[in-house]
Write a protein that holds these residues in place. Structure first.
Motif, short mmCIF file in Angstrom:
data_model
loop_
_atom_site.label_atom_id
_atom_site.label_comp_id
_atom_site.label_asym_id
_atom_site.label_seq_id
_atom_site.Cartn_x
_atom_site.Cartn_y
_atom_site.Cartn_z
N GLU B 79 21.09 -12.90 -58.95
CA GLU B 79 22.13 -13.59 -58.19
C GLU B 79 22.53 -14.90 -58.85
OE1 GLU B 79 23.83 -12.54 -55.67
OE2 GLU B 79 22.73 -10.69 -55.22
N SER B 80 21.56 -15.63 -59.37
CA SER B 80 21.81 -16.91 -60.03
C SER B 80 20.78 -17.04 -61.14
CB SER B 80 21.69 -18.05 -59.02
OG SER B 80 21.88 -19.30 -59.67
N ALA B 81 21.18 -16.66 -62.33
CA ALA B 81 20.22 -16.55 -63.43
C ALA B 81 19.58 -17.91 -63.74
CB ALA B 81 20.91 -16.01 -64.67
N SER B 82 18.30 -17.84 -64.05
CA SER B 82 17.57 -19.04 -64.45
C SER B 82 16.86 -18.77 -65.77
CB SER B 82 16.55 -19.44 -63.37
OG SER B 82 15.58 -18.43 -63.22
N THR B 83 16.49 -19.84 -66.46
CA THR B 83 15.90 -19.68 -67.79
C THR B 83 14.58 -18.91 -67.74
OG1 THR B 83 14.90 -21.87 -67.57
CG2 THR B 83 16.99 -21.74 -68.75
N ASN B 84 13.87 -18.98 -66.61
CA ASN B 84 12.61 -18.23 -66.53
C ASN B 84 12.82 -16.74 -66.30
OD1 ASN B 84 13.21 -18.06 -63.82
ND2 ASN B 84 11.60 -19.46 -63.15
N GLN B 85 14.07 -16.32 -66.25
CA GLN B 85 14.36 -14.90 -66.19
C GLN B 85 14.74 -14.34 -67.56
OE1 GLN B 85 17.23 -15.21 -62.88
NE2 GLN B 85 15.81 -13.96 -61.67
N THR B 86 14.65 -15.16 -68.58
CA THR B 86 14.79 -14.67 -69.95
C THR B 86 13.65 -13.70 -70.22
OG1 THR B 86 15.93 -16.62 -70.79
CG2 THR B 86 14.66 -15.33 -72.38
N SER B 87 13.99 -12.46 -70.56
CA SER B 87 12.97 -11.44 -70.69
C SER B 87 13.59 -10.14 -71.20
CB SER B 87 12.31 -11.18 -69.33
OG SER B 87 11.22 -10.29 -69.44
N MET B 88 12.70 -9.18 -71.43
CA MET B 88 13.10 -7.81 -71.71
C MET B 88 13.03 -7.03 -70.40
SD MET B 88 13.63 -5.29 -73.92
CE MET B 88 13.08 -3.74 -74.60
N TYR B 89 14.11 -6.34 -70.04
CA TYR B 89 14.15 -5.57 -68.80
C TYR B 89 14.20 -4.09 -69.14
CZ TYR B 89 14.85 -9.95 -66.39
OH TYR B 89 14.66 -11.21 -65.89
N LEU B 90 13.30 -3.36 -68.51
CA LEU B 90 13.20 -1.92 -68.75
C LEU B 90 13.48 -1.17 -67.46
CD1 LEU B 90 9.96 -1.85 -70.90
CD2 LEU B 90 12.21 -1.20 -71.69
N CYS B 91 14.35 -0.17 -67.59
CA CYS B 91 14.64 0.72 -66.48
C CYS B 91 13.91 2.04 -66.72
CB CYS B 91 16.14 0.96 -66.38
SG CYS B 91 16.62 2.16 -65.13
N ALA B 92 13.46 2.68 -65.66
CA ALA B 92 12.80 3.98 -65.78
C ALA B 92 13.21 4.87 -64.63
CB ALA B 92 11.28 3.81 -65.81
N SER B 93 13.12 6.17 -64.85
CA SER B 93 13.34 7.12 -63.77
C SER B 93 12.24 8.17 -63.81
CB SER B 93 14.71 7.77 -63.86
OG SER B 93 14.76 8.73 -64.91
N ARG B 94 12.09 8.86 -62.68
CA ARG B 94 10.99 9.81 -62.56
C ARG B 94 11.29 10.77 -61.43
NH1 ARG B 94 5.74 9.52 -59.51
NH2 ARG B 94 4.25 10.67 -60.78
N PRO B 95 11.02 12.07 -61.63
CA PRO B 95 11.17 12.99 -60.50
C PRO B 95 9.96 12.86 -59.58
CG PRO B 95 10.39 14.17 -62.43
CD PRO B 95 10.62 12.76 -62.86
N GLN B 96 10.03 13.54 -58.45
CA GLN B 96 8.87 13.59 -57.56
C GLN B 96 7.78 14.43 -58.22
OE1 GLN B 96 8.99 11.49 -55.42
NE2 GLN B 96 10.30 11.89 -53.64
N GLY B 97 6.53 14.16 -57.89
CA GLY B 97 5.47 14.97 -58.48
C GLY B 97 4.50 14.11 -59.23
N GLY B 98 3.19 14.34 -58.96
CA GLY B 98 2.18 13.43 -59.45
C GLY B 98 2.14 13.24 -60.94
N LEU B 99 2.19 14.33 -61.70
CA LEU B 99 2.01 14.18 -63.14
C LEU B 99 3.34 13.94 -63.86
CD1 LEU B 99 -0.25 14.18 -65.20
CD2 LEU B 99 0.07 16.63 -65.51
N ALA B 100 4.43 13.93 -63.13
CA ALA B 100 5.72 13.69 -63.77
C ALA B 100 5.73 12.31 -64.40
CB ALA B 100 6.84 13.78 -62.73
N PRO B 101 6.14 12.23 -65.65
CA PRO B 101 6.11 10.93 -66.32
C PRO B 101 7.28 10.04 -65.92
CG PRO B 101 6.98 12.57 -67.80
CD PRO B 101 6.60 13.29 -66.54
N TRP B 102 7.14 8.76 -66.23
CA TRP B 102 8.25 7.83 -66.14
C TRP B 102 9.05 7.96 -67.45
CZ3 TRP B 102 4.36 7.56 -62.93
CH2 TRP B 102 4.41 6.78 -61.77
#
Lengths: 113, 113
Positions: B79-102
């Protein structure tokens, strides 16, 4: 609380040799899943291998295999015939029933020619 | 293979700006996740979603919000970026199911100046 510990921040291995990365974890759940991910310099996180806790047999994927010791809560990764392309950060991770993935801090592996 | 696409690889924003990070997956996965990755701190979960319009806070939600209006898209909002939010951001998805990977996107490097 669930935790994952990787005790080796950095490791190196000569090309074609074998290396083992350590991972220990703690969980109170009976059924859970364990993963090793690889993050090369490109930063893409790639699945290496996965294991279901209730399966006794150790998972194997080509040159990658795990040594899963459930009683000791240990999940080490063995890389055989190491290749230059295996140079990466390796993360161990634990998934329980709450849809979250608990990560270790990673081991930086360098494969030397 | 699953494709998780993050719209921006590198962004530079000014303090106080509103920032949108977009993530799209092409495999009809129910679950989607946003992490940030910082040296020495590993991957930390910001928010996740297990269905359209559903969201749950992760471990470090402060300063962030998310939106999931369609199943394939999960947006992270600063909403209001700050310098401490400088970072690497990773998105992931996953189906339902225990062994399903990210499955992960390539990451977005955000620098807030």
């Amino acid at each position: 609380a669930q935790t994952v510990t990787q005790s080796q921040p950095e490791m190196s291995v000569q090309e074609a040799e074998t290396v083992t990365l350590s991972c220990t974890y703690d969980t109170s759940e009976n059924n859970y899943y364990l993963f090793w991910y690889k993050q090369p310099p490109s930063r893409q996180m790639i699945l290496v291998i996965r294991q279901e806790a209730y399966k006794q047999q150790n998972a194997t994927e080509n040159r990658f295999s795990v040594n899963f010791q459930k009683a000791a809560k240990s999940f080490s990764l063995k890389i055989s015939d190491s290749q230059l392309g295996d140079t990466a950060m390796y993360f161990c991770a634990l998934a329980g029933n709450n849809r979250k993935l608990i990560w270790g801090l990673g081991t930086s592996l360098a494969v030397n020619p | 293979d699953v494709k998780v696409t993050q719209s921006s690889r590198y962004l530079v924003k000014r303090t106080g700006e509103k920032v949108f990070l977009e993530c799209v997956q092409d495999m009809d996965h129910e679950n989607m996740f946003w992490y940030r990755q910082d040296p020495g701190l590993g991957l930390r979960l910001i928010y996740f979603s297990y269905d359209v319009k559903m969201k749950e806070k992760g471990d470090i939600p402060e300063g962030y919000s998310v939106s999931r209006e369609k199943k394939e898209r999960f947006s992270l909002i600063l909403e209001s970026a700050s310098t401490n939010q400088t970072s690497m951001y990773l998105c992931a998805s996953r189906p339902q199911g225990g062994l399903a990977p990210w499955w992960f996107g390539e990451g977005s490097w955000l620098t807030v100046v």
